[in-house]
Design an enzyme around this catalytic site. Structure first.
Site, PDB file in Angstrom:
ATOM      1  NE  ARG A 113      -4.009   1.904   2.293  1.00 39.47           N
ATOM      2  CZ  ARG A 113      -4.303   2.615   3.390  1.00 39.47           C
ATOM      3  NH1 ARG A 113      -3.677   2.370   4.518  1.00 39.47           N
ATOM      4  NH2 ARG A 113      -5.216   3.555   3.327  1.00 39.47           N
ATOM      5  CG  ASN A 141      -1.489   8.709   3.524  1.00 35.89           C
ATOM      6  OD1 ASN A 141      -2.072   7.788   2.938  1.00 35.89           O
ATOM      7  ND2 ASN A 141      -0.764   9.615   2.901  1.00 35.89           N
ATOM      8  CG  HIS A 169      -8.313  -3.743  -1.262  1.00 31.18           C
ATOM      9  ND1 HIS A 169      -9.262  -2.816  -1.608  1.00 31.18           N
ATOM     10  CD2 HIS A 169      -7.205  -3.020  -0.934  1.00 31.18           C
ATOM     11  CE1 HIS A 169      -8.761  -1.592  -1.487  1.00 31.18           C
ATOM     12  NE2 HIS A 169      -7.509  -1.688  -1.093  1.00 31.18           N
ATOM     13  CG  HIS A 189      -1.452   5.416   0.037  1.00 31.85           C
ATOM     14  ND1 HIS A 189      -2.159   5.930   1.082  1.00 31.85           N
ATOM     15  CD2 HIS A 189      -2.265   4.484  -0.534  1.00 31.85           C
ATOM     16  CE1 HIS A 189      -3.355   5.335   1.167  1.00 31.85           C
ATOM     17  NE2 HIS A 189      -3.427   4.451   0.200  1.00 31.85           N
TER      18      HIS A 189
HETATM   19  C1  HEM Z   1      -9.322   1.607  -5.842  1.00 36.84           C
HETATM   20  C2  HEM Z   1      -9.159   2.502  -4.906  1.00 36.84           C
HETATM   21  C3  HEM Z   1      -8.704   2.149  -3.523  1.00 36.84           C
HETATM   22  C4  HEM Z   1      -9.287   2.552  -2.379  1.00 36.84           C
HETATM   23  C5  HEM Z   1     -10.518   3.429  -2.248  1.00 36.84           C
HETATM   24  C6  HEM Z   1      -8.540   1.977  -1.288  1.00 36.84           C
HETATM   25  C7  HEM Z   1      -8.802   2.177   0.050  1.00 36.84           C
HETATM   26  C8  HEM Z   1      -8.230   1.487   1.085  1.00 36.84           C
HETATM   27  C9  HEM Z   1      -8.589   1.614   2.472  1.00 36.84           C
HETATM   28  C10 HEM Z   1      -9.652   2.576   3.008  1.00 36.84           C
HETATM   29  C11 HEM Z   1      -7.853   0.740   3.191  1.00 36.84           C
HETATM   30  C12 HEM Z   1      -7.908   0.516   4.696  1.00 36.84           C
HETATM   31  C13 HEM Z   1      -7.166   1.609   5.430  1.00 36.84           C
HETATM   32  C14 HEM Z   1      -7.466   1.631   6.901  1.00 36.84           C
HETATM   33  O1  HEM Z   1      -8.610   1.421   7.298  1.00 36.84           O
HETATM   34  O2  HEM Z   1      -6.520   1.898   7.689  1.00 36.84           O
HETATM   35  C15 HEM Z   1      -6.995   0.057   2.254  1.00 36.84           C
HETATM   36  C16 HEM Z   1      -6.083  -0.904   2.586  1.00 36.84           C
HETATM   37  C17 HEM Z   1      -5.210  -1.466   1.688  1.00 36.84           C
HETATM   38  N1  HEM Z   1      -5.052  -1.115   0.370  1.00 36.84           N
HETATM   39 FE1  HEM Z   1      -6.314  -0.001  -0.717  1.00 36.84          FE
HETATM   40  N2  HEM Z   1      -7.524   1.237  -1.805  1.00 36.84           N
HETATM   41  C18 HEM Z   1      -7.570   1.325  -3.156  1.00 36.84           C
HETATM   42  C19 HEM Z   1      -6.665   0.761  -4.041  1.00 36.84           C
HETATM   43  C20 HEM Z   1      -5.532   0.080  -3.670  1.00 36.84           C
HETATM   44  C21 HEM Z   1      -4.433  -0.239  -4.538  1.00 36.84           C
HETATM   45  C22 HEM Z   1      -4.329   0.184  -5.997  1.00 36.84           C
HETATM   46  C23 HEM Z   1      -3.527  -0.923  -3.790  1.00 36.84           C
HETATM   47  C24 HEM Z   1      -2.166  -1.473  -4.187  1.00 36.84           C
HETATM   48  C25 HEM Z   1      -1.652  -1.455  -5.377  1.00 36.84           C
HETATM   49  C26 HEM Z   1      -4.082  -1.054  -2.459  1.00 36.84           C
HETATM   50  C27 HEM Z   1      -3.508  -1.766  -1.424  1.00 36.84           C
HETATM   51  C28 HEM Z   1      -4.051  -1.858  -0.155  1.00 36.84           C
HETATM   52  C29 HEM Z   1      -3.555  -2.778   0.856  1.00 36.84           C
HETATM   53  C30 HEM Z   1      -2.497  -3.841   0.646  1.00 36.84           C
HETATM   54  C31 HEM Z   1      -4.270  -2.514   2.027  1.00 36.84           C
HETATM   55  C32 HEM Z   1      -4.090  -3.164   3.400  1.00 36.84           C
HETATM   56  C33 HEM Z   1      -3.009  -2.400   4.151  1.00 36.84           C
HETATM   57  C34 HEM Z   1      -2.649  -2.923   5.524  1.00 36.84           C
HETATM   58  O3  HEM Z   1      -3.192  -3.918   5.982  1.00 36.84           O
HETATM   59  O4  HEM Z   1      -1.787  -2.287   6.150  1.00 36.84           O
HETATM   60  N3  HEM Z   1      -5.280  -0.408  -2.425  1.00 36.84           N
HETATM   61  N4  HEM Z   1      -7.244   0.540   0.985  1.00 36.84           N
END
Ligand code: HEM
Ligand SMILES: *[C@@H]1O[C@H](CO)[C@@H](O)[C@H](O)[C@H]1NC(C)=O
Length: 334
Positions: A62, A94, A193, A66
């Protein structure tokens, strides 16, 4: 005589174009001579970190995302706040959410011992993201390298360009388009995800939205199954409070990088609103087709994912004389 002159000019121009290109674009094995152990050092430290805390794989994947969505893949996300410049870490999407910075710090420290001022923080992020995916069961790809680090961060950019989990499909598509990524990139990269977790604040709205807010263009069964799932989510995340309680983004196989994400969203069991709108707001069925193909063919998901990650890793990179190689990923060099 004239012809020879013309030919010489032509050769000069062509060779000039060639050298321009080699310094302007990313390449494989950029560190092969400059720092031969670079990729190995990153990989080893990712192994150690993920062994201790498996979720760090998700967190580092992630971080690269970002980073790339704010001014390009330039490690701007890693900078700490200094007087006159608020860090991206403080921005809404973030704050209290991004993690894994210590892993980057450690890798950077070791790389500075091995080959000082050689390996950029932006490249470390790209390598770490690649290794994270592979170490959780995904496919390895050759990472393109040669990025430089930014001299500044953009707090407002992070608020503006990182998509929110309650975005509509239309908003998500436009958000990715701004970065030069298309709908197919959006869908396949959302497959990230399949690992990691989200906080209650990130999926609360998705649980308690009304039937009208839920655009169930797909079919009614889909909506009903979704309400059962919603009860489970509700037990983790009440209407008020417990903001920082976690739920896995992929309930089935939370620690494995696999294609289960796509099976989940077909069943209306994506955790985030932004996961579900890929299906529920896809009116012409094109996205659903792509999701089906990944749900039924993991290999196809893996190869498409690698392709889109490389594309994302190319967003507005600084190369050649632009930017710098930071000594410490948290601060620009003085
Ligand atoms: C399509 C639009 C996207 C949205 C709206 C989005 C939003 C989010 C949100 C809200 C979270 C949880 C954050 C939290 O509650 O602390 C999350 C987690 C995550 N996102 Fe996305 N995301 C998107 C696309 C992506 C992309 C493109 C990637 C990687 C290339 C990605 C990788 C991840 C990963 C791996 C997590 C888990 C992180 C952790 O457990 O520390 N996301 N995302
Ligand atoms: C999304 O969530 C934010 C913050 O919780 C809120 O301010 C905004 O109105 C929501 N947007 C939509 C479209 O629901």
């Amino acid at each position: 005589m004239e012809l020879l002159k013309l030919l010489l000019i032509l050769i000069a121009v062509l060779s000039n174009i060639h050298t321009m290109k080699s310094s302007e674009f990313l390449v494989h094995e950029y560190y092969k001579e400059k720092c031969p152990l670079a990729e190995e050092i990153v990989r080893h430290n990712m192994e150690v970190a993920i062994f201790k805390d498996p979720r760090l794989a998700a967190s580092l994947l992630r971080l690269h995302f970002h980073d790339c969505f704010v001014m390009g893949c330039d490690a701007s996300v890693l900078l700490d706040s200094v007087e006159g410049m608020t860090s991206e870490k403080q921005a809404g999407p973030n704050l209290n959410s991004l993690r894994g910075f210590e892993v980057i710090d450690k890798i950077k420290y070791l790389l500075e011992e091995e080959c000082p001022l050689t390996v950029s923080c932006a490249d470390i992020l790209a390598m770490a993201a690649r290794d994270a995916v592979e170490l959780r069961g995904g496919l390895r790809w050759d990472v393109w390298l040669g990025r430089k680090d930014s001299l500044e961060s953009s707090f407002s950019g992070a608020n503006l360009f990182i998509p929110a989990p309650n975005s509509s499909l239309h908003t998500l598509i436009n958000n990715f388009k701004q970065q030069g990524l298309d709908v197919e990139d959006l869908v396949v990269l959302s497959g990230s995800h399949t690992i990691g977790r989200a906080r209650c604040v990130s999926f609360r709205q998705r649980i308690y939205e009304t039937k009208q807010e839920y655009h169930y263009g797909y079919d009614y069964d889909h909506y009903k199954r979704y309400t059962t799932f919603r009860r489970i989510l509700g037990s983790i995340c009440p209407v008020k409070g417990r903001d920082n309680k976690f739920a896995p983004l992929d309930f089935q196989t939370p620690k494995r990088f696999d294609n289960h994400y796509f099976i989940n969203i077909l069943e209306g069991k994506g955790l985030l609103g932004s996961d579900n709108v890929l299906i529920s707001q896809d009116m012409d069925g094109k996205i659903r087709e792509q999701v089906w193909s990944y749900a039924s063919n993991e290999k196809l998901f893996f190869t498409s994912f690698a392709k889109s990650m490389i594309k994302m890793g190319n967003i507005n990179v600084l190369t050649g004389d632009a930017g710098e190689i930071r000594r410490n990923c948290r601060f620009v060099n003085t």
